[in-house]
Write a protein that holds these residues in place. Structure first.
Motif, PDB file in Angstrom:
ATOM      1  N   PRO A 107       0.784  -1.241   0.000  1.00  0.00           N
ATOM      2  CA  PRO A 107       0.000   0.000   0.000  1.00  0.00           C
ATOM      3  C   PRO A 107       0.815   1.291   0.000  1.00  0.00           C
ATOM      4  N   PRO A 108       1.972   1.355   0.705  1.00  0.00           N
ATOM      5  CA  PRO A 108       2.717   2.632   0.695  1.00  0.00           C
ATOM      6  C   PRO A 108       3.660   2.788  -0.495  1.00  0.00           C
ATOM      7  N   PHE A 109       3.796   1.775  -1.360  1.00  0.00           N
ATOM      8  CA  PHE A 109       4.723   1.878  -2.486  1.00  0.00           C
ATOM      9  C   PHE A 109       4.216   2.925  -3.475  1.00  0.00           C
ATOM     10  N   SER A 110       5.091   3.860  -3.857  1.00  0.00           N
ATOM     11  CA  SER A 110       4.688   4.923  -4.781  1.00  0.00           C
ATOM     12  C   SER A 110       4.546   4.389  -6.201  1.00  0.00           C
ATOM     13  N   LEU A 111       3.778   5.097  -7.004  1.00  0.00           N
ATOM     14  CA  LEU A 111       3.625   4.738  -8.404  1.00  0.00           C
ATOM     15  C   LEU A 111       4.968   4.769  -9.123  1.00  0.00           C
ATOM     16  N   GLU A 112       5.808   5.756  -8.814  1.00  0.00           N
ATOM     17  CA  GLU A 112       7.120   5.848  -9.449  1.00  0.00           C
ATOM     18  C   GLU A 112       7.983   4.645  -9.103  1.00  0.00           C
ATOM     19  N   ARG A 113       7.966   4.241  -7.851  1.00  0.00           N
ATOM     20  CA  ARG A 113       8.735   3.061  -7.444  1.00  0.00           C
ATOM     21  C   ARG A 113       8.256   1.827  -8.204  1.00  0.00           C
ATOM     22  N   LEU A 114       6.950   1.655  -8.302  1.00  0.00           N
ATOM     23  CA  LEU A 114       6.393   0.487  -8.975  1.00  0.00           C
ATOM     24  C   LEU A 114       6.727   0.487 -10.462  1.00  0.00           C
ATOM     25  N   LYS A 115       6.667   1.653 -11.095  1.00  0.00           N
ATOM     26  CA  LYS A 115       7.025   1.745 -12.519  1.00  0.00           C
ATOM     27  C   LYS A 115       8.495   1.388 -12.732  1.00  0.00           C
ATOM     28  N   HIS A 116       9.357   1.854 -11.828  1.00  0.00           N
ATOM     29  CA  HIS A 116      10.778   1.516 -11.922  1.00  0.00           C
ATOM     30  C   HIS A 116      10.986   0.016 -11.745  1.00  0.00           C
ATOM     31  N   THR A 117      10.273  -0.574 -10.797  1.00  0.00           N
ATOM     32  CA  THR A 117      10.404  -2.010 -10.537  1.00  0.00           C
ATOM     33  C   THR A 117      10.050  -2.816 -11.779  1.00  0.00           C
ATOM     34  N   ILE A 118       8.936  -2.461 -12.410  1.00  0.00           N
ATOM     35  CA  ILE A 118       8.507  -3.199 -13.604  1.00  0.00           C
ATOM     36  C   ILE A 118       9.471  -2.988 -14.762  1.00  0.00           C
ATOM     37  N   ALA A 119       9.927  -1.753 -14.936  1.00  0.00           N
ATOM     38  CA  ALA A 119      10.868  -1.471 -16.030  1.00  0.00           C
ATOM     39  C   ALA A 119      12.162  -2.246 -15.845  1.00  0.00           C
ATOM     40  N   LYS A 120      12.670  -2.289 -14.619  1.00  0.00           N
ATOM     41  CA  LYS A 120      13.889  -3.037 -14.334  1.00  0.00           C
ATOM     42  C   LYS A 120      13.694  -4.521 -14.611  1.00  0.00           C
ATOM     43  N   TYR A 121      12.573  -5.044 -14.175  1.00  0.00           N
ATOM     44  CA  TYR A 121      12.249  -6.460 -14.408  1.00  0.00           C
ATOM     45  C   TYR A 121      12.269  -6.748 -15.906  1.00  0.00           C
ATOM     46  N   ARG A 122      11.623  -5.894 -16.685  1.00  0.00           N
ATOM     47  CA  ARG A 122      11.493  -6.148 -18.122  1.00  0.00           C
ATOM     48  C   ARG A 122      12.810  -6.034 -18.870  1.00  0.00           C
ATOM     49  N   THR A 123      13.779  -5.279 -18.324  1.00  0.00           N
ATOM     50  CA  THR A 123      15.094  -5.240 -18.985  1.00  0.00           C
ATOM     51  C   THR A 123      15.815  -6.579 -18.835  1.00  0.00           C
ATOM     52  N   ILE A 124      15.445  -7.343 -17.806  1.00  0.00           N
ATOM     53  CA  ILE A 124      16.058  -8.649 -17.573  1.00  0.00           C
ATOM     54  C   ILE A 124      15.228  -9.760 -18.182  1.00  0.00           C
ATOM     55  N   ASN A 125      13.904  -9.611 -18.111  1.00  0.00           N
ATOM     56  CA  ASN A 125      12.996 -10.658 -18.566  1.00  0.00           C
ATOM     57  C   ASN A 125      11.797  -9.996 -19.236  1.00  0.00           C
ATOM     58  N   SER A 126      11.732 -10.084 -20.543  1.00  0.00           N
ATOM     59  CA  SER A 126      10.656  -9.437 -21.308  1.00  0.00           C
ATOM     60  C   SER A 126       9.562 -10.416 -21.704  1.00  0.00           C
TER      61      SER A 126
END
Length: 334
Positions: free
Chosen positions: A193-212
């Motif tokens: 619940p406290p995770f910011s939208l920016e943090r979540l977007k960064h998390t997904i982007a980082k994930y996708r650079t490793i696994n698309s």
């Protein structure tokens, strides 16, 4: 997008039996509404949240439900023996008829967890990821030998094996190491619940650079309350949000004071924040139109696989009514 319930087993009235019964009532209610998932948190040494024995609670839910998927959000692996967790997870998968999802986290900011389990905060993440690597092998392989920094075993086979061919695994982390681990193993992600939208977007982007491959399925938990008017919803939710804010800010202050790691990310509005106004703004709290718009924003920005609603009233009847209104007036529009 799947809809779930986020379960903290709040003990508002200092009555453990009532707290457990009310949480079970909410789970059974949302199952009757056709919700897809119920996610249970792990909390320790906290008189306000009675879910220290997370897998025991989930086993109980398995016995009183029949269709809803049950997820851990999350098992704090640094505080558990991974061989025993693997045995419990496999057994629980049978008890719930293959409805299990396995979420993991290192935990925090809860200084008492690390203190009383005698696990330094600096080791929590590494122990969690190593434990998960071992658990994954134990669940699906036989004669498992493992020689890690923290855990070792020699030709171990657990019984039973899980009912599901692959239990869905979710990792709650915004840390580079945790994201990389999830991506490399094709595990899903969880956002609190406290995770910011920016943090979540960064998390997904980082994930996708490793696994698309598209395996970054994100379960997002958010505080929730919908009412007839925005003002009514905020007024009802604010005492709950305020209590959470005060406790988490106190915990965070201790963590930052005691943490010698200069790489520790600050608690701020681009990462994780516990200010009341921030929590209200980043939650799904308001009238029907406001809640629809907020969910659509998260969908558009994050391509959500699932959203887990955390009812945010001290009154269980208000929470039941709010979840029913979501089902009637929001769910089919998002």
């Amino acid at each position: 997008m799947k809809t779930g319930l986020f379960c903290n087993y709040e003990n508002h009235y200092q009555d453990a039996r009532r707290a457990i019964q009310e949480q079970v009532a909410l789970v059974k209610h949302v199952e009757s509404l056709g919700f897809d998932e119920a996610w249970v948190t792990e909390q320790h040494f906290n008189e306000s949240n009675l879910s220290p024995s997370i897998l025991v609670l989930m086993a109980h839910l398995a016995g009183v439900t029949s269709t809803i998927r049950l997820g851990s959000a999350a098992v704090l692996l640094a505080f558990h023996n991974p061989i025993r967790v693997a045995e419990d997870i496999a057994t629980l998968d049978h008890l719930c008829g293959g409805r299990l999802a396995f979420g993991i986290a290192k935990g925090g900011p809860f200084p008492e967890h690390n203190k009383h389990f005698a696990i330094p905060m600096s080791e929590s993440r590494a122990k969690t990821l190593e434990a998960m690597a071992l658990i994954h092998k134990l669940l699906y392989e036989t004669d498992v030998s493992f020689d890690g920094k923290y855990y070792h075993c020699d030709r171990v086979t657990i019984f039973p094996k899980p009912l599901q061919k692959n239990i869905p695994v979710y990792v709650a982390s915004g840390d580079e190491q945790g994201i990389a681990f999830a991506a490399q193993h094709c595990f899903g992600l969880m956002g609190g619940p406290p995770f910011s939208l920016e943090r979540l977007k960064h998390t997904i982007a980082k994930y996708r650079t490793i696994n698309s491959s598209g395996s970054e399925k994100l379960m997002l938990a958010r505080f929730f309350l919908v009412a007839k008017t925005y003002e009514e919803a905020v007024s009802e939710a604010l005492p709950f949000i305020r209590k959470f804010s005060q406790k988490m800010k106190a915990n965070a202050a201790v963590v930052m004071q005691n943490n010698g790691n200069q790489q520790q990310k600050p608690f701020d509005r681009n990462n994780i924040c516990f200010d009341e106004d921030y929590l209200i703004e980043n939650s799904i709290i308001g009238d029907v139109a406001t809640c629809r718009d907020k969910i659509k924003l998260f969908q558009d920005e994050l391509n959500l696989d699932a959203i887990a609603l955390k009812p945010s009233s001290f009154n269980v009847q208000k929470n039941l009514e709010s979840l029913t209104r979501y089902n009637q007036e929001i769910r089919n529009y998002v």
